[in-house]
Design an enzyme around this catalytic site. Structure first.
Site, PDB file in Angstrom:
ATOM      1  N   LEU A  10       1.845  -6.118   1.032  1.00 53.96           N
ATOM      2  CA  LEU A  10       1.305  -6.982   2.096  1.00 53.96           C
ATOM      3  C   LEU A  10       2.422  -7.727   2.821  1.00 53.96           C
ATOM      4  CD1 LEU A  10      -1.923  -8.340   0.409  1.00 53.96           C
ATOM      5  CD2 LEU A  10      -1.745  -6.819   2.384  1.00 53.96           C
ATOM      6  N   SER A  51      10.753   4.087  16.823  1.00 59.33           N
ATOM      7  CA  SER A  51      11.566   3.993  15.595  1.00 59.33           C
ATOM      8  C   SER A  51      12.232   2.636  15.600  1.00 59.33           C
ATOM      9  CB  SER A  51      12.645   5.074  15.573  1.00 59.33           C
ATOM     10  OG  SER A  51      12.079   6.294  15.251  1.00 59.33           O
ATOM     11  N   LYS A  62       9.019   7.968   0.140  1.00 56.76           N
ATOM     12  CA  LYS A  62       8.463   7.458   1.384  1.00 56.76           C
ATOM     13  C   LYS A  62       7.078   6.860   1.156  1.00 56.76           C
ATOM     14  CE  LYS A  62       6.288  11.666   3.108  1.00 56.76           C
ATOM     15  NZ  LYS A  62       6.271  12.733   4.078  1.00 56.76           N
ATOM     16  N   HIS A  90      -1.331  -1.741  -4.268  1.00 61.22           N
ATOM     17  CA  HIS A  90      -0.590  -1.535  -3.012  1.00 61.22           C
ATOM     18  C   HIS A  90      -1.383  -0.696  -2.005  1.00 61.22           C
ATOM     19  CE1 HIS A  90       2.675  -3.211  -5.151  1.00 61.22           C
ATOM     20  NE2 HIS A  90       3.215  -2.123  -5.626  1.00 61.22           N
ATOM     21  N   LYS A  97       5.110  10.150  -8.337  1.00 56.76           N
ATOM     22  CA  LYS A  97       6.461   9.761  -8.749  1.00 56.76           C
ATOM     23  C   LYS A  97       7.296  11.003  -8.995  1.00 56.76           C
ATOM     24  CE  LYS A  97       6.310   5.270 -11.045  1.00 56.76           C
ATOM     25  NZ  LYS A  97       7.413   4.682 -10.313  1.00 56.76           N
TER      26      LYS A  97
END
Ligand SMILES: NC(=O)C1=CN([C@@H]2O[C@H](COP(=O)(O)OP(=O)(O)OC[C@H]3O[C@@H](n4cnc5c(N)ncnc54)[C@H](OP(=O)(O)O)[C@@H]3O)[C@@H](O)[C@H]2O)C=CC1
Ligand SMILES: O=C1O[C@H](COP(=O)(O)O)[C@@H](O)[C@H](O)[C@H]1O
Length: 508
Positions: A214, A418, A358, A274, A352
């Site tokens: 967050l 970007s 990413k 998450h 994992k």
């Protein structure tokens, strides 16, 4: 309730004591102290009159004292010396910044004590009071922030000790706040027990349940992107979106935390917290206002609307060699990889020890109706929000651009924001910096998890988790460093995801 809590007029300035409990641990060294240092550091600012100047950071040396508290016997200097190595030296370039490190370390004091001993917390309180009286405060108020960088099993005794001996008692007001780390519980039942225990001692408004996702720049940007841009507002719905993937992957394994990980597994470690928080930001309706509680109310509604998970829509994996860690049982059934379909058309991927690291959100649009350019062959439009690394927001125009030239050929391209290119010279703060700043500055809890959000989040994972634990659902083995499991690719394709052909996004 001990201490004076002045509703609505809680000071944002004045004496500030930050106590990091579990200061000898992994999180404190790697995250909490470096974030505090970054907040303390002077910030470069350009002025027309004087050129580049360094201005005061977000923690002020005339107000703050930071106490590292843990059982490990450590001398104060020794602790500071150890900490020194974790304060981001890559970023220290100027003499002013080197000076910042040593000034910051002067604000830190190490106290050794246990988490359930009355006398140790009385001494801690005394130290905090001494700091308070050493500061000449105009209003005499006092702010106390306790950061629990501790295993959750230690929380109950730490809460109790803080409540009994260390609350703010200044008659001029101030506050006591407690930051706690995930995992928040292990399932619905335990969560309720822990929440009740803590609820007897502290108000919800004193509790900051941290979820570092967050605090990530692009997660915090989601609300603005969605609700401040006219062209996203009418598009952001099931009429246009076919599916959404929330992807989290790491190229490393359990990295010395296998003991913890094996007990929790990837669903509890990453997805339940998450990724569900990211899902809330992606799927929530427009809140009534930007009031933190209105936002959190809206997030809860997302969680309430997710349908129960179907076991045929889950693929679990475990990387080969996971059980070789001495802290993992040979027959561990713990997943290190999970792909789960959440209806209404939300997917989450988490894994994992893969080939790259990413985190991103990928929204795939439906096919263009009346497809005269046959774009369906090449893939669909996608909006990608790259949370890390290489923060970016880009629209994949899979076939939606004319190839410049005399022919009427179409080509793939993207509209690309970007961050590295667009915001040159701007450092994106670490998630922990943003979140810790909220705890002592605005005090807003918008970026922290509320009790009812957790209840909802655990509710829909609860039927699945025992089935994994009793071996009814088994993870499939995969090799480290690969792209994952074909079974998971098949699952997401069955759920509607169309793989784009011949397209690779290149960071600008
Ligand atoms: N490390 C990470 O990357 C992340 C951690 N977290 C969460 O942050 C919290 C802290 O994590 P982390 O620093 O890795 O934890 P550690 O295992 O490193 O523990 C932190 C400190 O707590 C004390 N401690 C450890 N075990 C016990 C015990 N059984 N009883 C009493 N004290 C104990 C130790 O200090 P001493 O013995 O000196 O008192 C230790 O240095 C946890 O809740 C974790 O889930 C969340 C996200 C990421
Ligand atoms: O909470 C956790 O998160 C990290 C990943 O966080 P990120 O900010 O680096 O993406 C994960 O490695 C760890 O296992 C988990 O406990």
């Amino acid at each position: 309730m001990d201490g004076v809590e002045l509703d609505g007029v809680e000071p944002v300035r004045g004496c500030l004591s930050i106590v990091v409990l579990g200061a000898s641990g992994d999180l404190a060294k790697k995250m909490t102290f470096p974030a505090l240092f970054n907040l303390y550091q002077q910030v470069p600012a350009y002025t027309v009159q004087f050129g580049w100047l360094f201005i005061q950071g977000f923690l002020h040396s005339d107000e703050v004292r930071i106490f590292g508290y843990a059982r490990t016997r450590n001398l104060d200097d020794e602790f500071r010396y150890r900490l020194h190595r974790f304060l981001d030296h890559d970023k220290v370039v100027s003499p002013a910044q080197t000076e910042d490190v040593s000034e910051f370390l002067h604000l830190v004091k190490y106290i050794s004590g246990s988490y359930d001993a009355e006398e140790d917390f009385r001494s801690l309180d005394k130290e905090i009071n001494e700091h308070k009286s050493s500061k000449v405060q105009q209003d005499g108020s006092s702010r106390r922030l306790f950061y629990l960088a501790l295993p959750p099993s230690v929380y109950p005794s730490a809460y109790k000790m803080i409540k009994l001996f260390c609350m703010n008692k200044s008659k001029y007001g101030g506050w006591t706040r407690i930051v706690i780390e995930k995992p928040f519980g292990k399932g619905f039942g335990l969560l309720e027990k822990l929440s009740n225990q803590i609820g007897e001692l502290l108000h919800e408004k004193q509790l900051y349940r941290i979820d570092n996702y967050l605090g990530k720049e692009l997660v915090q940007n989601l609300m603005v992107l969605r609700f401040a841009n006219r062209f996203f507002l009418p598009l952001w719905n099931r009429d246009n979106f076919d599916n959404i993937q929330i992807v989290f992957q790491e190229d490393f394994g359990t990295e010395g935390r296998a003991g913890y990980f094996d007990e929790f597994g990837v669903i509890r470690d990453i997805i339940q917290n998450h990724l569900l928080q990211v899902l809330c930001q992606v799927a929530m309706e427009k809140p009534v206002s930007v009031d933190p509680e209105h936002i959190r109310d809206t997030e809860v509604r997302v969680l309430q609307s997710v349908c129960p998970i179907q076991s045929e829509e889950v693929v679990l994996g475990q990387y080969e060699g996971y059980c070789e860690d001495p802290t993992v049982p040979d027959d561990s059934n713990t997943p290190t990889f999970a792909t789960i379909i959440l209806r209404t058309h939300y997917e989450k991927w988490d894994r994992k020890a893969l080939n790259s690291r990413k985190s991103e959100i990928r929204i795939q649009f439906k096919d263009v109706p009346g497809d005269i350019f046959e774009s369906k062959k090449h893939g669909r439009n996608e909006l990608a929000i790259r949370l890390q690394p290489s923060e970016a927001i880009y629209m994949k125009l899979t076939i939606g651009v004319k190839q410049p030239g005399l022919e009427m050929d179409t080509t793939q391209s993207e509209l690309d924001l970007s961050y590295k290119q667009c915001y040159q010279g701007i450092t994106i703060p670490e998630a922990y910096e943003c979140l810790i700043l909220d705890t002592y500055d605005s005090g807003h809890q918008q970026h922290f998890v509320r009790r009812d959000e957790l209840t909802e989040a655990w509710k829909f994972f609860t039927p699945l988790l025992p089935r994994i634990e009793n071996g009814e659902i088994k993870p499939i083995l995969y090799k480290r460093g690969t792209t994952g499991l074909l079974e998971a690719d098949d699952l997401v394709q069955k759920a509607g995801y169309v793989q784009t052909q011949d397209y690779v996004w290149i960071e600008q």
